[in-house]
Design an enzyme around this catalytic site. Structure first.
Site, short mmCIF file in Angstrom:
data_model
loop_
_atom_site.label_atom_id
_atom_site.label_comp_id
_atom_site.label_asym_id
_atom_site.label_seq_id
_atom_site.Cartn_x
_atom_site.Cartn_y
_atom_site.Cartn_z
N LYS A 161 0.86 -1.18 0.00
CA LYS A 161 0.00 0.00 0.00
C LYS A 161 0.90 1.23 0.00
O LYS A 161 1.74 1.39 0.89
CB LYS A 161 -0.89 -0.01 1.25
CG LYS A 161 -1.84 1.17 1.30
CD LYS A 161 -2.67 1.13 2.57
CE LYS A 161 -3.45 2.43 2.71
NZ LYS A 161 -3.84 2.70 4.09
N GLY A 187 -7.83 9.07 10.82
CA GLY A 187 -8.00 9.08 12.27
C GLY A 187 -9.19 9.89 12.76
O GLY A 187 -9.48 9.92 13.94
N ALA A 239 -9.54 5.26 5.37
CA ALA A 239 -9.28 6.43 6.23
C ALA A 239 -10.53 7.25 6.52
O ALA A 239 -11.25 7.68 5.62
CB ALA A 239 -8.21 7.34 5.64
N GLY A 240 -10.78 7.46 7.78
CA GLY A 240 -11.84 8.37 8.21
C GLY A 240 -13.15 7.68 8.56
O GLY A 240 -14.05 8.32 9.10
N ASN A 260 -9.10 1.42 10.68
CA ASN A 260 -8.19 1.17 11.79
C ASN A 260 -8.68 1.90 13.04
O ASN A 260 -9.19 1.30 13.97
CB ASN A 260 -6.77 1.60 11.40
CG ASN A 260 -5.76 1.31 12.50
OD1 ASN A 260 -6.05 0.63 13.47
ND2 ASN A 260 -4.56 1.83 12.37
N THR A 261 -8.60 3.25 12.99
CA THR A 261 -8.92 4.02 14.20
C THR A 261 -10.34 3.77 14.70
O THR A 261 -10.59 3.70 15.90
CB THR A 261 -8.74 5.53 13.93
OG1 THR A 261 -7.47 5.72 13.33
CG2 THR A 261 -8.81 6.33 15.22
#
Lengths: 259, 379
Positions: free
Chosen positions: A99, A160, A186-187, A208-209
């Site tokens: 990635k 995040g 992301a997000g 992830n977050t």
């Protein structure tokens, strides 16, 4: 796609996956990764080469064998550095997936699309399965397609942030126009947001977050896994229309036509 | 404060003037509880919000400030905490800083490690499992020149994945040389941004040249370093102004060099017991927590290191709320990591948290944190 079928696989560069949920590993305690993978049903896990590069603590040891590793180049500031990190990942035995993450701004960590295209050209030529993380931009996505990328990974919102699909309209353009798998990255902070991305026609989502910051990590992983499946099924089912103005007009504008 | 011969001037940079002007305009007592509440409500922390969070008006809001800081930390770093240790390779110093144990008039046991000793020390540190080292010297160019520090970096590359420097400020071509030798991050403690107080405290030596020190981070970045660290020694002067100036300095550098990895260190002078009436502006744990949280909220992406000058219980809680990096197995003496190095030099200061790497690692895990030895790649 018009019907639900049981062979609905995510295909990336000829590799087939049953799961359309990709798990990021950066913000977990390593001992939670295994549970999150199992609960979310993830078959691909990303990991930062700069973390995996540690001699004493090896994240790879915590990732189940049947899961495909997707090392990322975080820490790279330009194409040259991303290429070096990707090659290092391959030497470490992380496989051919990579990635591309290139950031030249430590404040917002926004991906640099131009450098990402350059790195993709080089790494695709070297036989990597290149998964570029980008700002959702149609021209960039087309350039990546031409450069040999295996998928595109547009961001939904600042990394995040857990803010969800802030860039929804631009991601929709990629879904409509790009033949590669579009993986929303992301997000995404809530399962409902992941579900919405899948309903829009994204091929997969990554998170992830949103999971790592939950009070109960493995339960949230399970919730994301379920939401992604639901969203995919809704997309395949062909969602019914939404009446934006609240009703069907009783006197249609075209009612005057007589023949 | 004219530059000394050989000191590089950054004539095209206005960062120092901007920092000083912002600091002079900062009146901590002018903020109200409404300003603090507004700062807590905002998604993005402005310079004015940062000023409010550092102000006395924010003191009753410490719990809410800590909660917000923790949210930001979680968002940007998850539950990770980086571990490292400092290695003092020389304690010779040519400066007279009135508050420092290493100053040139203090009759202490001076020591400089030779290359073999540096290697032995680094082997001993690496054996604890650490992968990041911070190389420190006293500020004597004569006794520990740039080539000597560069060689220490080359040796460190064999044992560590990330090398930071806390040395006397140098020119950008020298930073470039040290980066080529393997160093990636430079921290320079400004001590205080109050230039008048600065001159009073730094009586002799090259360190007296205030602008050369303020511009060190910018020279380091021009020399190719990836990260720069900032820190005022809180308590030397008005700590609120110094903390404000430190944040503004870091923020302006990041704006000019967006790729730079920014970090803060937060040393403080220990208040003397029952001294409150003499110096009501002492930095107690409460104030230090407020400052660290304000840094976190103002620059949520920045690293924050918490010193072993603080007690274990304070450090362990701070990494849960706002700090991202913790030292362990610390010795501030010269040559005290390895049993092979004899006649160790004296310590710079007394540490309050003497736990080993293993002890800190286990304490972090027990608190649900994730100790990380390396999150870096030298490219």
């Amino acid at each position: 796609m018009s019907a639900v079928n049981n062979d609905d696989k995510l295909v990336i560069a000829g590799h087939e996956f049953n799961s359309r949920f990709i798990l990021g590993s950066g913000k977990y305690s390593v001992n939670l990764i295994k549970a999150a993978v199992e609960q979310a049903g993830a078959e691909i896990v990303t990991l930062a080469v700069r973390r995996a590069n540690s001699g004493t603590e090896n994240i790879i040891d915590y990732i189940p064998d049947n899961v495909t590793l997707m090392p990322n180049t975080s820490g790279a500031r330009d194409a040259r550095e991303a290429v070096r990190i990707a090659r290092l990942a391959r030497e470490m035995g992380c496989g051919d997936f990579v990635k591309i993450e290139i950031m030249r701004d430590s404040k917002y960590l926004m991906p640099d699309n131009i450098e990402t295209v350059k790195a993709t050209e080089i790494l695709a030529d070297e036989g990597f399965i290149v998964m570029p993380y980008i700002m959702p931009d149609l021209y960039t996505a087309r350039d990546l397609e031409n450069a040999g990328a295996a998928a595109v990974m547009p961001l939904a919102a600042p990394i995040g942030s857990n803010k969800g699909l802030s860039s929804k309209d631009f991601i929709q353009m990629l879904i409509n126009e790009i033949d590669l798998p579009v993986i929303v990255d992301a997000g995404l902070g809530r399962p409902s947001q992941a579900c919405q991305a899948m309903e829009m026609g994204a091929d997969a989502v990554m998170c992830n977050t949103g999971i790592a910051s939950a009070k109960n990590v493995s339960l949230m992983a399970k919730a994301f896994g379920g939401a992604v499946k639901a969203g995919r099924q809704a997309y395949l089912a062909g969602p019914g229309r939404v009446l934006e103005n609240g009703a069907d007009p009783s006197s249609p504008l075209t009612g005057f036509i007589s023949e | 404060m004219t530059y000394l011969p050989g000191m590089e001037e950054l004539e095209d940079s206005d960062i120092m003037d901007s920092v000083i002007s912002a600091m002079n305009g900062y009146d901590a007592d002018s903020y109200t509880s409404e300003d603090v509440e507004r700062a807590l409500y905002h998604d993005f922390c402005t310079e004015d919000d940062f000023g409010a969070l550092l102000s006395p008006a924010a003191a009753p809001y410490l719990e809410q400030i800590a909660q917000k800081a923790q949210q930001e930390k979680l968002k940007h770093f998850g539950n990770t905490v980086l571990m490292f240790t400092p290695l003092y390779i020389s304690n010779y110093c040519s400066n007279y800083c009135v508050y420092c144990g290493f100053n040139c008039h203090n009759d202490i046991n001076r020591r400089k490690l030779n290359y073999e000793e540096i290697e032995e020390e680094m082997q001993a540190i690496a054996a604890t499992g650490l992968e990041e080292v911070l190389i420190l010297t006293g500020e004597s160019r004569e006794k520990s020149d740039v080539e000597y520090i560069g060689e220490a970096c080359r040796i460190a590359r064999k044992y560590f994945r990330y090398i930071g420097l806390e040395i006397y400020p140098v020119n950008s071509d020298e930073y470039q040389y040290l980066h080529d030798c393997g160093a990636d991050c430079v921290t320079v403690f400004q001590e205080t941004y109050d230039s008048v107080m600065y001159e009073k405290l730094h009586v002799e030596g090259h360190k007296r040249i205030f602008p050369y020190r303020v511009n060190a981070q910018e020279r380091a970045l021009r020399g190719g370093m990836r990260g720069v660290g900032f820190g005022a020694l809180l308590g030397l002067s008005d700590f609120r102004k110094d903390a404000f100036a430190t944040g503004i300095h870091a923020s302006l550098i990041q704006k000019k060099y967006p790729q730079a990895e920014i970090s803060f260190s937060c040393p403080r002078l220990r208040p003397i017991v029952n001294n409150d009436k003499i110096n009501p502006r002492d930095v107690h744990e409460r104030e230090l927590l407020q400052i660290v949280c304000a840094y976190r909220i103002f620059m949520p992406f920045a690293g924050i290191t918490i010193s072993t000058r603080e007690r274990a219980g304070f450090r362990d809680n701070l990494v849960k709320i706002a700090a991202t990096k913790i030292s362990a197995g610390v010795s501030t003496g010269i040559g005290s990591h390895s049993e092979k190095v004899e006649n160790a030099g004296d310590d710079q200061f007394v540490i309050s948290d003497g736990r080993t790497v293993d002890e800190v690692f286990r304490a972090l895990e027990a608190e649900g944190m994730q100790p990380v030895m390396n999150d870096y790649i030298y490219v």
